[in-house]
Design a protein around this motif. Structure first.
Motif, PDB file in Angstrom:
ATOM      1  N   SER A  19       0.830  -1.206   0.000  1.00 50.58           N
ATOM      2  CA  SER A  19       0.000   0.000   0.000  1.00 50.58           C
ATOM      3  C   SER A  19       0.862   1.253   0.000  1.00 50.58           C
ATOM      4  O   SER A  19       0.568   2.221  -0.713  1.00 50.58           O
ATOM      5  CB  SER A  19      -0.933  -0.005   1.221  1.00 50.58           C
ATOM      6  N   ILE A  20       1.920   1.237   0.787  1.00 42.93           N
ATOM      7  CA  ILE A  20       2.837   2.378   0.824  1.00 42.93           C
ATOM      8  C   ILE A  20       3.445   2.613  -0.557  1.00 42.93           C
ATOM      9  O   ILE A  20       3.508   3.746  -1.054  1.00 42.93           O
ATOM     10  CB  ILE A  20       3.947   2.146   1.868  1.00 42.93           C
ATOM     11  N   GLN A  21       3.880   1.555  -1.196  1.00 41.36           N
ATOM     12  CA  GLN A  21       4.512   1.675  -2.506  1.00 41.36           C
ATOM     13  C   GLN A  21       3.540   2.168  -3.574  1.00 41.36           C
ATOM     14  O   GLN A  21       3.939   2.876  -4.506  1.00 41.36           O
ATOM     15  CB  GLN A  21       5.102   0.322  -2.929  1.00 41.36           C
ATOM     16  N   SER A  22       2.276   1.819  -3.440  1.00 40.63           N
ATOM     17  CA  SER A  22       1.303   2.191  -4.471  1.00 40.63           C
ATOM     18  C   SER A  22       0.889   3.658  -4.402  1.00 40.63           C
ATOM     19  O   SER A  22       0.458   4.227  -5.408  1.00 40.63           O
ATOM     20  CB  SER A  22       0.061   1.302  -4.364  1.00 40.63           C
ATOM     21  N   ILE A  23       1.035   4.289  -3.231  1.00 43.43           N
ATOM     22  CA  ILE A  23       0.557   5.674  -3.095  1.00 43.43           C
ATOM     23  C   ILE A  23       1.660   6.660  -2.709  1.00 43.43           C
ATOM     24  O   ILE A  23       1.396   7.858  -2.612  1.00 43.43           O
ATOM     25  CB  ILE A  23      -0.590   5.755  -2.062  1.00 43.43           C
ATOM     26  N   LYS A  24       2.877   6.201  -2.518  1.00 42.82           N
ATOM     27  CA  LYS A  24       3.921   7.085  -1.988  1.00 42.82           C
ATOM     28  C   LYS A  24       4.215   8.272  -2.902  1.00 42.82           C
ATOM     29  O   LYS A  24       4.593   9.349  -2.428  1.00 42.82           O
ATOM     30  CB  LYS A  24       5.204   6.296  -1.740  1.00 42.82           C
ATOM     31  N   HIS A  25       4.036   8.116  -4.216  1.00 42.39           N
ATOM     32  CA  HIS A  25       4.327   9.212  -5.138  1.00 42.39           C
ATOM     33  C   HIS A  25       3.408  10.405  -4.924  1.00 42.39           C
ATOM     34  O   HIS A  25       3.753  11.535  -5.286  1.00 42.39           O
ATOM     35  CB  HIS A  25       4.208   8.721  -6.582  1.00 42.39           C
ATOM     36  N   GLU A  26       2.229  10.180  -4.312  1.00 46.66           N
ATOM     37  CA  GLU A  26       1.297  11.279  -4.078  1.00 46.66           C
ATOM     38  C   GLU A  26       1.834  12.274  -3.054  1.00 46.66           C
ATOM     39  O   GLU A  26       1.369  13.413  -2.994  1.00 46.66           O
ATOM     40  CB  GLU A  26      -0.053  10.731  -3.601  1.00 46.66           C
ATOM     41  N   ILE A  27       2.805  11.864  -2.260  1.00 48.72           N
ATOM     42  CA  ILE A  27       3.361  12.768  -1.254  1.00 48.72           C
ATOM     43  C   ILE A  27       4.037  13.962  -1.908  1.00 48.72           C
ATOM     44  O   ILE A  27       4.188  15.029  -1.293  1.00 48.72           O
ATOM     45  CB  ILE A  27       4.359  12.015  -0.342  1.00 48.72           C
ATOM     46  N   ARG A  28       4.424  13.833  -3.167  1.00 47.77           N
ATOM     47  CA  ARG A  28       5.093  14.934  -3.863  1.00 47.77           C
ATOM     48  C   ARG A  28       4.150  16.105  -4.141  1.00 47.77           C
ATOM     49  O   ARG A  28       4.610  17.175  -4.543  1.00 47.77           O
ATOM     50  CB  ARG A  28       5.700  14.439  -5.173  1.00 47.77           C
ATOM     51  N   LEU A  29       2.844  15.928  -3.932  1.00 46.73           N
ATOM     52  CA  LEU A  29       1.901  17.031  -4.124  1.00 46.73           C
ATOM     53  C   LEU A  29       2.209  18.197  -3.190  1.00 46.73           C
ATOM     54  O   LEU A  29       1.946  19.349  -3.531  1.00 46.73           O
ATOM     55  CB  LEU A  29       0.467  16.542  -3.887  1.00 46.73           C
ATOM     56  N   GLY A  30       2.743  17.902  -2.017  1.00 45.31           N
ATOM     57  CA  GLY A  30       3.058  18.974  -1.078  1.00 45.31           C
ATOM     58  C   GLY A  30       4.440  18.865  -0.475  1.00 45.31           C
ATOM     59  O   GLY A  30       4.796  19.661   0.397  1.00 45.31           O
ATOM     60  N   LEU A  31       5.216  17.904  -0.928  1.00 43.85           N
ATOM     61  CA  LEU A  31       6.540  17.671  -0.346  1.00 43.85           C
ATOM     62  C   LEU A  31       7.543  18.721  -0.809  1.00 43.85           C
ATOM     63  O   LEU A  31       7.581  19.088  -1.982  1.00 43.85           O
ATOM     64  CB  LEU A  31       7.034  16.280  -0.742  1.00 43.85           C
ATOM     65  N   ARG A  32       8.345  19.193   0.131  1.00 40.34           N
ATOM     66  CA  ARG A  32       9.476  20.065  -0.171  1.00 40.34           C
ATOM     67  C   ARG A  32      10.705  19.498   0.526  1.00 40.34           C
ATOM     68  O   ARG A  32      10.644  19.176   1.709  1.00 40.34           O
ATOM     69  CB  ARG A  32       9.217  21.500   0.294  1.00 40.34           C
ATOM     70  N   ILE A  33      11.793  19.379  -0.210  1.00 42.18           N
ATOM     71  CA  ILE A  33      13.009  18.769   0.319  1.00 42.18           C
ATOM     72  C   ILE A  33      14.106  19.817   0.409  1.00 42.18           C
ATOM     73  O   ILE A  33      14.385  20.519  -0.570  1.00 42.18           O
ATOM     74  CB  ILE A  33      13.471  17.598  -0.568  1.00 42.18           C
ATOM     75  N   SER A  34      14.702  19.916   1.584  1.00 41.82           N
ATOM     76  CA  SER A  34      15.888  20.756   1.774  1.00 41.82           C
ATOM     77  C   SER A  34      17.104  19.836   1.719  1.00 41.82           C
ATOM     78  O   SER A  34      17.297  18.992   2.600  1.00 41.82           O
ATOM     79  CB  SER A  34      15.827  21.487   3.118  1.00 41.82           C
TER      80      SER A  34
ATOM     81  N   PHE B 124       2.980  17.811   7.959  1.00 37.88           N
ATOM     82  CA  PHE B 124       1.964  17.122   7.168  1.00 37.88           C
ATOM     83  C   PHE B 124       0.625  17.111   7.896  1.00 37.88           C
ATOM     84  O   PHE B 124       0.559  16.949   9.112  1.00 37.88           O
ATOM     85  CB  PHE B 124       2.409  15.685   6.898  1.00 37.88           C
ATOM     86  N   SER B 125      -0.456  17.295   7.138  1.00 34.59           N
ATOM     87  CA  SER B 125      -1.803  17.161   7.683  1.00 34.59           C
ATOM     88  C   SER B 125      -2.656  16.379   6.698  1.00 34.59           C
ATOM     89  O   SER B 125      -2.538  16.556   5.477  1.00 34.59           O
ATOM     90  CB  SER B 125      -2.435  18.535   7.961  1.00 34.59           C
ATOM     91  N   VAL B 126      -3.498  15.517   7.226  1.00 38.15           N
ATOM     92  CA  VAL B 126      -4.351  14.684   6.384  1.00 38.15           C
ATOM     93  C   VAL B 126      -5.342  15.542   5.600  1.00 38.15           C
ATOM     94  O   VAL B 126      -5.618  15.280   4.428  1.00 38.15           O
ATOM     95  CB  VAL B 126      -5.096  13.643   7.241  1.00 38.15           C
ATOM     96  N   SER B 127      -5.861  16.594   6.235  1.00 40.65           N
ATOM     97  CA  SER B 127      -6.857  17.436   5.566  1.00 40.65           C
ATOM     98  C   SER B 127      -6.270  18.132   4.342  1.00 40.65           C
ATOM     99  O   SER B 127      -6.908  18.184   3.280  1.00 40.65           O
ATOM    100  CB  SER B 127      -7.412  18.468   6.545  1.00 40.65           C
ATOM    101  N   SER B 128      -5.057  18.669   4.463  1.00 45.56           N
ATOM    102  CA  SER B 128      -4.443  19.342   3.314  1.00 45.56           C
ATOM    103  C   SER B 128      -4.083  18.342   2.221  1.00 45.56           C
ATOM    104  O   SER B 128      -4.193  18.645   1.028  1.00 45.56           O
ATOM    105  CB  SER B 128      -3.198  20.114   3.753  1.00 45.56           C
ATOM    106  N   ALA B 129      -3.675  17.138   2.612  1.00 46.43           N
ATOM    107  CA  ALA B 129      -3.379  16.108   1.616  1.00 46.43           C
ATOM    108  C   ALA B 129      -4.646  15.682   0.887  1.00 46.43           C
ATOM    109  O   ALA B 129      -4.636  15.470  -0.329  1.00 46.43           O
ATOM    110  CB  ALA B 129      -2.727  14.902   2.288  1.00 46.43           C
ATOM    111  N   TYR B 130      -5.747  15.581   1.622  1.00 42.96           N
ATOM    112  CA  TYR B 130      -7.028  15.207   1.009  1.00 42.96           C
ATOM    113  C   TYR B 130      -7.443  16.231  -0.045  1.00 42.96           C
ATOM    114  O   TYR B 130      -7.860  15.877  -1.152  1.00 42.96           O
ATOM    115  CB  TYR B 130      -8.094  15.086   2.093  1.00 42.96           C
ATOM    116  N   LEU B 131      -7.317  17.512   0.287  1.00 42.70           N
ATOM    117  CA  LEU B 131      -7.681  18.555  -0.671  1.00 42.70           C
ATOM    118  C   LEU B 131      -6.750  18.545  -1.880  1.00 42.70           C
ATOM    119  O   LEU B 131      -7.184  18.768  -3.014  1.00 42.70           O
ATOM    120  CB  LEU B 131      -7.650  19.923   0.011  1.00 42.70           C
TER     121      LEU B 131
END
Length: 300
Positions: free
Chosen positions: A72-87, A178-185
């Motif tokens: 499950s993690i592997q199937s959806i992990k790419h969606e984290i890039r919607l709000g991810l910022r890497i320093s 991270f917040s679930v609500s912002s990820a949902y939107l």
């Protein structure tokens, strides 16, 4: 008459705000992805690192087999890039082309021509960074335009000089967490319609709001919609002799024109609108408060 997927869109984006269980499940799973990226965990995280990651960053790990949780993690992990910022620190946890580490945007979007001919799209930052500059491998020699892109890339992409590990933040919340609500939107992938919010705040009965919402989506039981569902009759307006739709009934029909002449006098400013969406946008720019853009006031 409206697709369930459209109903489950948030209200300010054109839907009814019904919770989409599948989308919420992905948002909840993304919290686990976030915790793995941050290293926030105990024994379970040590197990994940030892059994699956094996020294590789999560977003670069391609191992698909494993437990149901890992799949499950592997199937959806790419969606984290919607709000991810890497320093970037030492760059060991960041993919050069696909991770958002330069001004919050992946390099594959800024330099698509170079990314299209790159030999290893999933390469990590340290593998491309040497002491004298960036060294990458392309599948063929660069053309004139691609040489210009490469020179621009060298000018704007700094070499990692820190010895600390990379850190992550969440751009969709003010705190950076991270917040679930912002990820949902973010998973809705639909723009916010500012002129639509006053509809749900207006002091109107719910059935009127639903009626207006159906009109916005052109899903009223007009002749055209009835005919689509193999209903009786034809789709022609008996007064105008044109296809009858919700917008045509309330805005374009000759009978509606007479009514709207009185409405324009009551509302004050003159305007021309071909449908309800156009009307709401025009009204939102003409009145001082968006909550009054429907004109439900003492003037009526």
């Amino acid at each position: 008459m409206v697709k369930w997927a459209d109903i489950c869109v948030p209200k300010d984006r054109g839907g009814l705000g019904i919770l989409a269980s599948r989308r919420m499940n992905v948002a909840l799973m993304l919290r686990w992805v976030w915790r793995i990226l941050q290293g926030d965990g105990g024994l379970w995280l040590q197990l994940i690192k030892a059994k699956y990651l094996r020294g590789r960053p999560l977003l670069a790990c391609s191992l698909a087999n494993g437990s149901q949780f890992w799949k499950s993690i592997q199937s959806i992990k790419h969606e984290i890039r919607l709000g991810l910022r890497i320093s970037v620190g030492d760059g060991s946890g960041t993919q050069f082309w696909v991770d958002p580490w330069l001004e919050g945007e992946p390099l594959r979007f800024r330099f698509p021509r170079l990314f299209a001919i790159y030999a290893d799209p999933a390469v990590l930052v340290p593998a491309s960074a040497l002491e004298d500059g960036w060294h990458v491998t392309f599948r063929r020699p660069l053309g004139p335009v691609e040489v210009q892109d490469w020179e621009l890339l060298l000018a704007v992409v700094p070499l990692p000089v820190s010895a600390v590990s990379d850190s992550v933040s969440w751009s969709l919340s003010p705190s950076g967490e991270f917040s679930v609500s912002s990820a949902y939107l973010a998973l809705c992938r639909m723009p916010v319609l500012p002129w639509l919010s006053p509809l749900w705040k207006a002091p109107l009965p719910l059935k009127i709001k639903i009626f207006v919402w159906q009109l916005l989506r052109d899903r009223l039981p007009s002749r055209t919609e009835v005919l689509k569902r193999r209903g009786p009759g034809n789709d022609i307006c008996p007064l105008c002799h044109v296809p009858e739709t919700g917008s045509q009934i309330l805005f374009s029909c000759v009978a509606a024109h007479a009514l709207w002449c009185f409405v324009r006098e009551a509302l004050g400013p003159e305007w021309e609108a071909s449908d309800l969406a156009d009307f709401l946008q025009v009204r939102a720019t003409q009145v001082g408060h968006k909550a009054d853009c429907f004109g439900w006031s003492s003037r009526l």
